[in-house]
Write a protein that holds these residues in place. Structure first.
Motif, PDB file in Angstrom:
ATOM      1  N   THR A 197      -9.347   1.834   5.732  1.00 34.79           N
ATOM      2  CA  THR A 197     -10.218   0.665   5.791  1.00 34.79           C
ATOM      3  C   THR A 197      -9.664  -0.402   4.858  1.00 34.79           C
ATOM      4  OG1 THR A 197     -11.633   1.584   4.044  1.00 34.79           O
ATOM      5  CG2 THR A 197     -12.260   2.041   6.324  1.00 34.79           C
ATOM      6  N   GLY A 198      -9.776  -1.676   5.266  1.00 36.60           N
ATOM      7  CA  GLY A 198      -9.288  -2.774   4.445  1.00 36.60           C
ATOM      8  C   GLY A 198     -10.342  -3.252   3.460  1.00 36.60           C
ATOM      9  N   PHE A 199      -9.980  -4.281   2.680  1.00 30.07           N
ATOM     10  CA  PHE A 199     -10.898  -4.829   1.687  1.00 30.07           C
ATOM     11  C   PHE A 199     -11.160  -6.302   1.976  1.00 30.07           C
ATOM     12  CE2 PHE A 199      -8.751  -1.339  -0.549  1.00 30.07           C
ATOM     13  CZ  PHE A 199      -9.866  -0.598  -0.939  1.00 30.07           C
ATOM     14  N   ASN A 200     -12.434  -6.675   1.903  1.00 29.65           N
ATOM     15  CA  ASN A 200     -12.857  -8.055   2.095  1.00 29.65           C
ATOM     16  C   ASN A 200     -13.138  -8.642   0.712  1.00 29.65           C
ATOM     17  OD1 ASN A 200     -14.188 -10.471   2.625  1.00 29.65           O
ATOM     18  ND2 ASN A 200     -15.324  -9.645   4.375  1.00 29.65           N
ATOM     19  N   SER A 201     -12.339  -9.601   0.290  1.00 26.24           N
ATOM     20  CA  SER A 201     -12.486 -10.150  -1.057  1.00 26.24           C
ATOM     21  C   SER A 201     -13.576 -11.208  -1.162  1.00 26.24           C
ATOM     22  CB  SER A 201     -11.153 -10.751  -1.535  1.00 26.24           C
ATOM     23  OG  SER A 201     -10.720 -11.764  -0.639  1.00 26.24           O
ATOM     24  N   THR A 202     -14.101 -11.669  -0.015  1.00 23.56           N
ATOM     25  CA  THR A 202     -15.115 -12.726  -0.043  1.00 23.56           C
ATOM     26  C   THR A 202     -16.486 -12.272   0.440  1.00 23.56           C
ATOM     27  OG1 THR A 202     -14.448 -13.493   2.160  1.00 23.56           O
ATOM     28  CG2 THR A 202     -13.384 -14.523   0.257  1.00 23.56           C
ATOM     29  N   GLY A 203     -16.545 -11.167   1.166  1.00 23.57           N
ATOM     30  CA  GLY A 203     -17.817 -10.677   1.686  1.00 23.57           C
ATOM     31  C   GLY A 203     -18.076  -9.246   1.282  1.00 23.57           C
ATOM     32  N   ALA A 204     -19.005  -8.619   1.997  1.00 20.44           N
ATOM     33  CA  ALA A 204     -19.398  -7.252   1.661  1.00 20.44           C
ATOM     34  C   ALA A 204     -18.428  -6.230   2.246  1.00 20.44           C
ATOM     35  CB  ALA A 204     -20.805  -6.983   2.178  1.00 20.44           C
ATOM     36  N   ASN A 205     -18.219  -5.163   1.518  1.00 15.50           N
ATOM     37  CA  ASN A 205     -17.458  -4.005   1.982  1.00 15.50           C
ATOM     38  C   ASN A 205     -18.417  -2.821   2.072  1.00 15.50           C
ATOM     39  OD1 ASN A 205     -14.305  -4.733   1.668  1.00 15.50           O
ATOM     40  ND2 ASN A 205     -15.461  -5.722   0.023  1.00 15.50           N
ATOM     41  N   PHE A 206     -18.171  -1.956   3.046  1.00 14.74           N
ATOM     42  CA  PHE A 206     -19.052  -0.810   3.231  1.00 14.74           C
ATOM     43  C   PHE A 206     -18.324   0.529   3.106  1.00 14.74           C
ATOM     44  CE2 PHE A 206     -21.020  -4.393   5.309  1.00 14.74           C
ATOM     45  CZ  PHE A 206     -22.354  -4.298   4.919  1.00 14.74           C
ATOM     46  N   LEU A 207     -16.992   0.496   3.247  1.00 22.37           N
ATOM     47  CA  LEU A 207     -16.215   1.729   3.185  1.00 22.37           C
ATOM     48  C   LEU A 207     -14.973   1.533   2.332  1.00 22.37           C
ATOM     49  CD1 LEU A 207     -16.256   2.806   6.961  1.00 22.37           C
ATOM     50  CD2 LEU A 207     -17.672   3.744   5.123  1.00 22.37           C
ATOM     51  N   ASP A 208     -14.513   2.598   1.756  1.00 22.17           N
ATOM     52  CA  ASP A 208     -13.256   2.638   1.010  1.00 22.17           C
ATOM     53  C   ASP A 208     -12.656   4.006   1.318  1.00 22.17           C
ATOM     54  OD1 ASP A 208     -11.165   2.811  -0.758  1.00 22.17           O
ATOM     55  OD2 ASP A 208     -12.367   2.564  -2.575  1.00 22.17           O
ATOM     56  N   ALA A 209     -11.940   4.087   2.437  1.00 23.16           N
ATOM     57  CA  ALA A 209     -11.488   5.404   2.899  1.00 23.16           C
ATOM     58  C   ALA A 209     -10.152   5.320   3.610  1.00 23.16           C
ATOM     59  CB  ALA A 209     -12.541   6.015   3.837  1.00 23.16           C
ATOM     60  N   ALA A 210      -9.419   6.426   3.582  1.00 30.51           N
ATOM     61  CA  ALA A 210      -8.114   6.504   4.235  1.00 30.51           C
ATOM     62  C   ALA A 210      -7.861   7.915   4.723  1.00 30.51           C
ATOM     63  CB  ALA A 210      -7.008   6.077   3.270  1.00 30.51           C
ATOM     64  N   LEU A 211      -7.047   8.023   5.768  1.00 27.47           N
ATOM     65  CA  LEU A 211      -6.670   9.324   6.322  1.00 27.47           C
ATOM     66  C   LEU A 211      -5.169   9.536   6.155  1.00 27.47           C
ATOM     67  CD1 LEU A 211      -8.631   9.435   9.729  1.00 27.47           C
ATOM     68  CD2 LEU A 211      -9.295  10.448   7.527  1.00 27.47           C
ATOM     69  N   VAL A 212      -4.818  10.707   5.660  1.00 27.30           N
ATOM     70  CA  VAL A 212      -3.421  11.112   5.533  1.00 27.30           C
ATOM     71  C   VAL A 212      -3.164  12.220   6.543  1.00 27.30           C
ATOM     72  CG1 VAL A 212      -1.697  12.183   4.032  1.00 27.30           C
ATOM     73  CG2 VAL A 212      -3.328  10.519   3.087  1.00 27.30           C
ATOM     74  N   GLU A 213      -2.280  11.961   7.484  1.00 32.47           N
ATOM     75  CA  GLU A 213      -1.936  12.990   8.468  1.00 32.47           C
ATOM     76  C   GLU A 213      -1.099  14.064   7.775  1.00 32.47           C
ATOM     77  OE1 GLU A 213       0.406  13.534  12.747  1.00 32.47           O
ATOM     78  OE2 GLU A 213      -0.153  11.522  12.036  1.00 32.47           O
ATOM     79  N   LEU A 214      -1.603  15.281   7.787  1.00 34.58           N
ATOM     80  CA  LEU A 214      -0.947  16.354   7.052  1.00 34.58           C
ATOM     81  C   LEU A 214       0.250  16.915   7.807  1.00 34.58           C
ATOM     82  CD1 LEU A 214      -4.095  18.202   5.670  1.00 34.58           C
ATOM     83  CD2 LEU A 214      -2.541  16.696   4.422  1.00 34.58           C
ATOM     84  N   ASP A 215       1.256  17.314   7.052  1.00 31.95           N
ATOM     85  CA  ASP A 215       2.466  17.919   7.608  1.00 31.95           C
ATOM     86  C   ASP A 215       2.089  19.231   8.296  1.00 31.95           C
ATOM     87  OD1 ASP A 215       4.848  19.217   8.077  1.00 31.95           O
ATOM     88  OD2 ASP A 215       5.713  18.785   6.109  1.00 31.95           O
ATOM     89  N   PRO A 216       2.345  19.379   9.604  1.00 31.72           N
ATOM     90  CA  PRO A 216       1.971  20.602  10.320  1.00 31.72           C
ATOM     91  C   PRO A 216       2.565  21.872   9.709  1.00 31.72           C
ATOM     92  CG  PRO A 216       2.617  18.885  11.870  1.00 31.72           C
ATOM     93  CD  PRO A 216       2.992  18.393  10.508  1.00 31.72           C
ATOM     94  N   THR A 217       3.689  21.744   9.009  1.00 34.56           N
ATOM     95  CA  THR A 217       4.303  22.937   8.407  1.00 34.56           C
ATOM     96  C   THR A 217       3.506  23.433   7.211  1.00 34.56           C
ATOM     97  OG1 THR A 217       5.753  21.676   6.913  1.00 34.56           O
ATOM     98  CG2 THR A 217       6.574  22.139   9.133  1.00 34.56           C
ATOM     99  N   ARG A 218       2.531  22.624   6.750  1.00 33.10           N
ATOM    100  CA  ARG A 218       1.689  23.024   5.625  1.00 33.10           C
ATOM    101  C   ARG A 218       0.360  23.609   6.090  1.00 33.10           C
ATOM    102  NH1 ARG A 218       2.566  21.119   0.447  1.00 33.10           N
ATOM    103  NH2 ARG A 218       4.641  20.225   0.189  1.00 33.10           N
ATOM    104  N   ALA A 219       0.236  23.892   7.380  1.00 35.73           N
ATOM    105  CA  ALA A 219      -1.044  24.327   7.950  1.00 35.73           C
ATOM    106  C   ALA A 219      -1.639  25.543   7.230  1.00 35.73           C
ATOM    107  CB  ALA A 219      -0.880  24.634   9.438  1.00 35.73           C
ATOM    108  N   SER A 220      -0.787  26.469   6.792  1.00 34.96           N
ATOM    109  CA  SER A 220      -1.289  27.688   6.150  1.00 34.96           C
ATOM    110  C   SER A 220      -1.899  27.403   4.780  1.00 34.96           C
ATOM    111  CB  SER A 220      -0.161  28.712   6.002  1.00 34.96           C
ATOM    112  OG  SER A 220       0.871  28.206   5.168  1.00 34.96           O
ATOM    113  N   GLN A 221      -1.625  26.222   4.204  1.00 36.65           N
ATOM    114  CA  GLN A 221      -2.141  25.877   2.888  1.00 36.65           C
ATOM    115  C   GLN A 221      -3.438  25.077   2.946  1.00 36.65           C
ATOM    116  OE1 GLN A 221       2.231  24.468   2.077  1.00 36.65           O
ATOM    117  NE2 GLN A 221       1.053  24.189   0.225  1.00 36.65           N
TER     118      GLN A 221
END
Length: 338
Positions: A197-221
């Motif tokens: 989610t981006g940031f609005n410097s002049t208005g209201a923000n409702f979220l502060d979130a991001a998704l990191v796609e995990l390396d499939p080879t790390r699935a067991s962890q």
């Protein structure tokens, strides 16, 4: 280094004792050590084990600290941790004492605490684990989530001001968990930035979130289990959580902190060092201890089922914490906690 054989043998016995206790605690088994460990030490060591910060314990020369009375060749009981946290950020029961008393020996054993310079590659990836880009602020993984459609891709959820700060918010950027604090290397990469989610410097923000796609080879962890063995419960969707007791799993300490929800749907100006100051609306305000690095920490109702309330995005670095409702975050990205 010259060693005192009697002292070495004593430390060897103590190291084996503590190691066996950690193994039992992490596996959820009863420790069969008789009265070798006092109730106080059992409680202390259990907290360390469940905190998920201990990498190992062994015998080594004293390394940290500035005690001039201790020779650098002095052997001690060394605790190696994933991330060394200043004493001021830890409660008394979570601090490793300079000397640990073992009643059955009638001795106080000298201790040392050092930070692991490269965390083991096979550690669990899940809620509470510190995460960051190679350069930039450090935060905390909130939870492991999966796309609703098409089902399959698995992500680590965290804060955008940590995982996608301005200037470092290009999809595909590598993310480390935990960060190795070395801008010259990428030793602990677990995935790449995918959505945020981006940031609005002049208005209201409702979220502060991001998704990191995990390396499939790390699935067991990958796991959504906390170090104490608990996991996430259902998502809280109603507004009846006001004044409810809650707890937050802090990334800076690797432990829970408990408090109470003070207000719902509040508006606050939150400042992120090196990123900017932004106005957020629709926040949950709680009385919970927090510090820099806790951004992303999950907040749940303080009952065994851990119903999920929100994700921490900022605070006063003392005891007032602001978070965004988890149901809004999951809905925005069309993902679910797995």
């Amino acid at each position: 280094m010259k060693r005192n054989d009697q002292n070495f043998d004593l430390l060897w016995d103590v190291t084996n004792l503590v190691g066996r206790f950690f193994s039992s605690a992490l596996l959820g088994k009863r420790f069969r050590g008789g009265k070798e460990l006092s109730a106080e030490n059992r409680s202390f060591l259990t907290g360390l084990a469940w905190g998920g910060q201990i990498v190992g314990v062994g015998i080594a020369a004293k390394q940290s600290g500035q005690d001039e009375k201790i020779d650098e060749s002095t052997l001690c009981l060394r605790f190696t941790v994933r991330r060394k946290v200043p004493d001021r950020r830890l409660t008394k029961e979570h601090r490793i004492p300079k000397r640990l008393r073992f009643e059955h020996l009638g001795r106080r054993i000298l201790t040392d605490v050092v930070e692991h310079d490269s965390v083991a590659a096979m550690q669990a990836i899940g809620p509470g684990l510190p995460a960051a880009q190679n350069v930039g602020p450090t935060g905390t993984i909130t939870a492991i989530v999966q796309a609703n459609s098409p089902v399959g891709t698995v992500f680590a959820l965290g804060c955008a001001h940590v995982l996608a700060p301005p200037g470092l918010n290009t999809p595909g950027q590598p993310v480390e968990a935990p960060p190795d604090n070395n801008p010259q290397s990428l030793g602990n990469v677990v995935g790449v930035l995918r959505q945020f989610t981006g940031f609005n410097s002049t208005g209201a923000n409702f979220l502060d979130a991001a998704l990191v796609e995990l390396d499939p080879t790390r699935a067991s962890q990958v796991t959504n289990r906390f170090p104490d063995g608990s996991t996430f419960g259902p998502i809280v969707t109603s507004g009846d959580q006001l004044q409810r007791q809650v707890r937050m799993f802090r990334g800076t300490t690797g432990n829970w902190t408990s408090g109470i929800i003070r207000q719902l749907n509040v508006t606050r100006l939150i400042s992120y060092p090196g990123v900017g100051s932004f106005s957020f609306s629709g926040l949950v305000e709680s009385r919970l201890f927090n510090a820099g690095g806790d951004s992303g920490s999950p907040v749940v109702i303080d009952i065994p089922e851990n119903p999920v309330v929100s994700m921490h995005i900022g605070g006063d670095n003392r005891d007032i914490a602001w978070s965004v409702p988890m149901m809004n975050v999951l809905s925005h990205f069309s993902v679910k906690i797995i």
